[in-house]
Each structure stands twice: as structure tokens, then as C-alpha cells.
Design a protein around this motif. Structure first.
Motif, PDB file in Angstrom:
ATOM      1  N   ARG A  71       4.152  16.508  -4.250  1.00 57.77           N
ATOM      2  CA  ARG A  71       2.833  15.947  -3.929  1.00 57.77           C
ATOM      3  C   ARG A  71       2.780  15.454  -2.481  1.00 57.77           C
ATOM      4  NH1 ARG A  71      -0.141  14.723  -8.629  1.00 57.77           N
ATOM      5  NH2 ARG A  71       1.083  15.079 -10.487  1.00 57.77           N
ATOM      6  N   LEU A  72       3.891  14.858  -2.026  1.00 54.91           N
ATOM      7  CA  LEU A  72       3.864  14.288  -0.675  1.00 54.91           C
ATOM      8  C   LEU A  72       3.954  15.345   0.418  1.00 54.91           C
ATOM      9  CD1 LEU A  72       5.841  10.986  -0.962  1.00 54.91           C
ATOM     10  CD2 LEU A  72       3.407  11.371  -1.054  1.00 54.91           C
ATOM     11  N   ALA A  73       4.577  16.477   0.087  1.00 54.39           N
ATOM     12  CA  ALA A  73       4.692  17.546   1.086  1.00 54.39           C
ATOM     13  C   ALA A  73       3.293  17.942   1.553  1.00 54.39           C
ATOM     14  CB  ALA A  73       5.435  18.728   0.491  1.00 54.39           C
ATOM     15  N   ALA A  74       2.344  17.925   0.623  1.00 58.46           N
ATOM     16  CA  ALA A  74       0.965  18.304   0.963  1.00 58.46           C
ATOM     17  C   ALA A  74       0.313  17.251   1.862  1.00 58.46           C
ATOM     18  CB  ALA A  74       0.161  18.474  -0.319  1.00 58.46           C
ATOM     19  N   LEU A  75       0.895  16.075   1.905  1.00 60.09           N
ATOM     20  CA  LEU A  75       0.321  14.982   2.704  1.00 60.09           C
ATOM     21  C   LEU A  75       1.139  14.730   3.982  1.00 60.09           C
ATOM     22  CD1 LEU A  75      -0.436  12.563  -0.260  1.00 60.09           C
ATOM     23  CD2 LEU A  75      -2.126  13.790   1.107  1.00 60.09           C
ATOM     24  N   ASP A  76       2.046  15.669   4.281  1.00 59.87           N
ATOM     25  CA  ASP A  76       2.840  15.545   5.486  1.00 59.87           C
ATOM     26  C   ASP A  76       3.723  14.301   5.478  1.00 59.87           C
ATOM     27  OD1 ASP A  76       3.490  16.943   7.691  1.00 59.87           O
ATOM     28  OD2 ASP A  76       2.119  15.855   9.029  1.00 59.87           O
ATOM     29  N   ALA A  77       4.226  13.979   4.285  1.00 60.63           N
ATOM     30  CA  ALA A  77       5.026  12.756   4.162  1.00 60.63           C
ATOM     31  C   ALA A  77       6.290  13.034   3.349  1.00 60.63           C
ATOM     32  CB  ALA A  77       4.197  11.684   3.460  1.00 60.63           C
ATOM     33  N   PRO A 121       1.690  10.735  -8.867  1.00 57.16           N
ATOM     34  CA  PRO A 121       0.292  10.657  -8.446  1.00 57.16           C
ATOM     35  C   PRO A 121      -0.072   9.288  -7.856  1.00 57.16           C
ATOM     36  CG  PRO A 121       0.462  11.051 -10.835  1.00 57.16           C
ATOM     37  CD  PRO A 121       1.835  11.096 -10.291  1.00 57.16           C
ATOM     38  N   ASP A 122       0.608   8.230  -8.321  1.00 55.58           N
ATOM     39  CA  ASP A 122       0.293   6.888  -7.794  1.00 55.58           C
ATOM     40  C   ASP A 122       0.689   6.795  -6.315  1.00 55.58           C
ATOM     41  OD1 ASP A 122      -0.548   6.155 -10.292  1.00 55.58           O
ATOM     42  OD2 ASP A 122       1.404   5.355 -10.867  1.00 55.58           O
ATOM     43  N   GLY A 128      -2.668   8.985   0.175  1.00 52.12           N
ATOM     44  CA  GLY A 128      -3.912   9.740   0.332  1.00 52.12           C
ATOM     45  C   GLY A 128      -5.071   8.868   0.793  1.00 52.12           C
ATOM     46  N   ARG A 129      -5.196   7.663   0.239  1.00 48.81           N
ATOM     47  CA  ARG A 129      -6.302   6.773   0.631  1.00 48.81           C
ATOM     48  C   ARG A 129      -6.170   6.383   2.101  1.00 48.81           C
ATOM     49  NH1 ARG A 129      -5.900   5.393  -4.558  1.00 48.81           N
ATOM     50  NH2 ARG A 129      -4.228   3.918  -4.275  1.00 48.81           N
ATOM     51  N   TRP A 130      -4.949   6.107   2.518  1.00 50.80           N
ATOM     52  CA  TRP A 130      -4.722   5.733   3.916  1.00 50.80           C
ATOM     53  C   TRP A 130      -5.045   6.910   4.841  1.00 50.80           C
ATOM     54  CZ3 TRP A 130      -0.878   7.615   7.337  1.00 50.80           C
ATOM     55  CH2 TRP A 130      -0.757   6.906   8.542  1.00 50.80           C
ATOM     56  N   GLN A 131      -4.601   8.118   4.445  1.00 49.68           N
ATOM     57  CA  GLN A 131      -4.859   9.286   5.298  1.00 49.68           C
ATOM     58  C   GLN A 131      -6.335   9.641   5.352  1.00 49.68           C
ATOM     59  OE1 GLN A 131      -2.303  12.605   4.541  1.00 49.68           O
ATOM     60  NE2 GLN A 131      -0.725  11.681   5.810  1.00 49.68           N
ATOM     61  N   SER A 132      -7.019   9.547   4.202  1.00 51.37           N
ATOM     62  CA  SER A 132      -8.455   9.840   4.196  1.00 51.37           C
ATOM     63  C   SER A 132      -9.176   8.819   5.067  1.00 51.37           C
ATOM     64  CB  SER A 132      -9.042   9.783   2.787  1.00 51.37           C
ATOM     65  OG  SER A 132      -8.315  10.588   1.933  1.00 51.37           O
ATOM     66  N   GLU A 200     -11.899   3.855   1.743  1.00 51.26           N
ATOM     67  CA  GLU A 200     -10.734   4.434   2.415  1.00 51.26           C
ATOM     68  C   GLU A 200     -10.609   3.933   3.858  1.00 51.26           C
ATOM     69  OE1 GLU A 200     -10.811   8.563  -0.214  1.00 51.26           O
ATOM     70  OE2 GLU A 200     -11.813   8.481   1.726  1.00 51.26           O
ATOM     71  N   VAL A 201     -11.748   3.829   4.541  1.00 47.90           N
ATOM     72  CA  VAL A 201     -11.661   3.398   5.935  1.00 47.90           C
ATOM     73  C   VAL A 201     -11.236   1.928   6.004  1.00 47.90           C
ATOM     74  CG1 VAL A 201     -13.980   2.565   6.609  1.00 47.90           C
ATOM     75  CG2 VAL A 201     -12.662   3.959   8.192  1.00 47.90           C
ATOM     76  N   ILE A 202     -11.584   1.155   5.000  1.00 47.56           N
ATOM     77  CA  ILE A 202     -11.136  -0.254   4.981  1.00 47.56           C
ATOM     78  C   ILE A 202      -9.609  -0.316   4.813  1.00 47.56           C
ATOM     79  CG2 ILE A 202     -11.221  -2.436   3.691  1.00 47.56           C
ATOM     80  CD1 ILE A 202     -14.227  -1.810   3.172  1.00 47.56           C
ATOM     81  N   VAL A 203      -9.068   0.535   3.936  1.00 46.54           N
ATOM     82  CA  VAL A 203      -7.608   0.597   3.759  1.00 46.54           C
ATOM     83  C   VAL A 203      -6.951   0.925   5.106  1.00 46.54           C
ATOM     84  CG1 VAL A 203      -5.748   2.021   2.772  1.00 46.54           C
ATOM     85  CG2 VAL A 203      -7.616   1.233   1.310  1.00 46.54           C
ATOM     86  N   TYR A 204      -7.552   1.885   5.827  1.00 48.67           N
ATOM     87  CA  TYR A 204      -6.962   2.300   7.101  1.00 48.67           C
ATOM     88  C   TYR A 204      -7.096   1.205   8.170  1.00 48.67           C
ATOM     89  CZ  TYR A 204      -5.728   4.854  11.234  1.00 48.67           C
ATOM     90  OH  TYR A 204      -5.110   5.225  12.396  1.00 48.67           O
ATOM     91  N   VAL A 205      -8.294   0.628   8.265  1.00 46.05           N
ATOM     92  CA  VAL A 205      -8.525  -0.413   9.288  1.00 46.05           C
ATOM     93  C   VAL A 205      -7.578  -1.594   9.060  1.00 46.05           C
ATOM     94  CG1 VAL A 205     -10.207  -2.133  10.108  1.00 46.05           C
ATOM     95  CG2 VAL A 205     -10.895   0.246   9.837  1.00 46.05           C
ATOM     96  N   ALA A 206      -7.354  -1.939   7.791  1.00 48.04           N
ATOM     97  CA  ALA A 206      -6.464  -3.069   7.490  1.00 48.04           C
ATOM     98  C   ALA A 206      -5.031  -2.775   7.931  1.00 48.04           C
ATOM     99  CB  ALA A 206      -6.504  -3.383   5.996  1.00 48.04           C
TER     100      ALA A 206
END
Ligand code: HEC
Length: 208
Positions: A71-77, A121-122, A128-132, A200-206
Motif C-alpha cells: 500500500r505504501l509503495a503507491a504513496l512513495d513511502a 489501510p490505517d 494518504g490524508r497528509w499527501q492529499s 486534508e489541507v488542515i492535516v497538512y497545514v498542521a
């Protein structure tokens, strides 16, 4: 012990035992010796400018690990583990027997989840939320705030960098100046966003 004294003790203890981890969002991660999925020792710095790293304090069972890595390979992690066999790692584990941390490819700690080792998946959802959110930020916010949130836009407004240390996600949301449109969409500075993009943008901004 009187109630008041108990609180003094509590406050002192909270200083001695920082809430769980030596890793703080927004700060450079120390170059720990870790293990990859095959058990080989790697330095965290080996992934710098290459992949985002999900640091887990414990390795999950083999089947769970396979699923997680896919799952993480698809997220570059990639997933790496903290083994308790160096002095530095043992210190970490004493402070946080279980935790999940996201370290971006720049070597900066972006998210720390104390008390939980996420997998499958967790964990993919956590990254995923951070990347989005990062993608939303790049597309919609970076032109004023800078890609890293480091631009000084007004005299009296601090750059967004490190905002997660001064404001809670709820306070960040309040400052977005969100205008209601309908039950799916909102307006921020003249632009339409769906509600999930805002979360998602709030997760990233934080994490800036
Ligand atoms: C057109 C420029 C512009 C865009 C685009 C923009 N902002 Fe801002 N933002 C500002 C300005 C100016 C301020 C400070 C004054 C204010 O709140 O109006 C601000 C303030 C903020 C604050 C409060 C900072 C603090 O320390 O109080 C946050 C959080 C924020 N913006 C997040 C975002 C996010 C997330 C996006 C993208 C969805 C975004 N902004 C898009 C210009 C912009």
C-alpha cells in the motif's frame, strides 16, 4: 495529598516525561539506525530526497507487513522500524513503546501518532490524508503562503511554518475563513473546495 498539590506534581511530571516522543512535528528527525522490511540495518538519512518514511516502533507480523508495504509503495513511502539494539533507539523506545511517525523525504518529522503502531489501510490512510492535503495546498494555497508555508505575507501574520505548534487543528480551521456553499462544498478565498479537501489541507497545514 491536597488536590492543588496533585496538580503541581502532575505538571512537573509532564515536563519530565514529554508527551511520548523525542520526535516533534516540524523538526528534523535524528539520523537513527533503523531496520527495513527485510531486517537489514539502514540509516534514516539513506532515504533523504528519495522517499517519505513511516517509522514504527515495532515490526508487525510478516503478512501484515507485506500488505502495508504494498500500500505504501503507491504513496512513495517506506516502512522502517526502530530496533531496540542501540542506546539511542532504546531511549526512544523507553519514551514511546508504541508510536507511528511520518518523516518526509526532506528528513522533517511531519506527523507523530503516539500510542499506536498503524499498519495496512490505517497507515496508508494516515499518509494518504497528509499527501492529499499537500496536493491541495500546492494547488490552492502555495501561491500566497509558499510551497513550504514559509512566506511572510503580511506584517502581522506569521508564516504558516510551525503553525501546528501554536494552533490546534480546530483553530487552524477557524482561520481559514471558510464560507459555506452547500453540504458538499465550501469557499476559501474565492475558491471552491469539497469538505474532504478541507480536512486534508488542515492535516497538512498542521504539519508544516
Ligand atoms: C490570495 C492569497 C491567499 C491564499 C490563496 C490563501 N491564503 Fe491563507 N492567508 C492569506 C492572508 C493574507 C492571511 C492573513 C490574514 C488573513 O487571515 O486574511 C492568511 C492566513 C491564513 C491562516 C492563518 C495564519 C495565522 O497564523 O493566523 C491560515 C491557517 C491559512 N491562511 C491557510 C490557508 C490555506 C490552507 C489556504 C489554501 C486552501 C490558504 N490559506 C490560501 C492569504 C492567502
Amino acid at each position: 495529598m491536597r488536590f492543588r498539590d496533585w496538580w503541581i506534581w502532575f505538571a512537573a511530571a509532564a515536563c519530565v516525561w514529554p508527551p511520548v516522543w523525542a520526535m516533534k512535528p516540524g523538526e528534523a528527525a535524528p539520523d537513527l539506525a533503523l531496520r527495513d522490511r527485510s531486517g537489514t540495518e539502514v540509516r534514516l538519512s539513506a532515504y533523504r530526497q528519495k522517499k517519505h518514511v513511516l517509522l514504527l516502533t515495532q515490526a508487525p507480523a510478516a503478512a501484515v507487513l507485506d500488505d502495508t508495504c504494498r500500500r505504501l509503495a503507491a504513496l512513495d513511502a517506506v516502512v522502517l522500524f526502530l530496533a531496540g539494539d542501540t542506546e539511542a533507539n532504546r531511549k526512544f523506545l523507553e519514551g514511546a513503546p508504541s508510536a507511528t511517525a511520518l518523516i518526509d523525504s526532506g528528513g522533517v518529522v511531519r506527523r507523530v501518532l503516539p500510542g499506536l503502531v498503524l499498519t495496512g489501510p490505517d497507515l496508508a490512510g494516515f499518509v494518504g490524508r497528509w499527501q492529499s492535503g499537500k496536493a491541495v495546498f500546492k494547488a490552492a494555497c502555495a501561491r500566497c503562503h509558499g510551497e513550504e508555508g514559509d512566506l511572510h505575507i503580511c506584517e502581522d501574520v506569521k508564516p504558516l511554518e510551525g503553525i501546528g505548534k501554536r494552533l490546534t487543528p480546530v483553530q487552524i480551521r477557524e482561520r481559514l475563513r471558510i464560507g459555506e456553499v452547500n453540504d458538499r462544498e465550501v469557499l476559501i478565498r474565492g475558491q471552491i473546495f469539497n469538505r474532504q479537501e478541507v480536512e486534508e489541507v488542515i492535516v497538512y497545514v498542521a504539519s508544516l
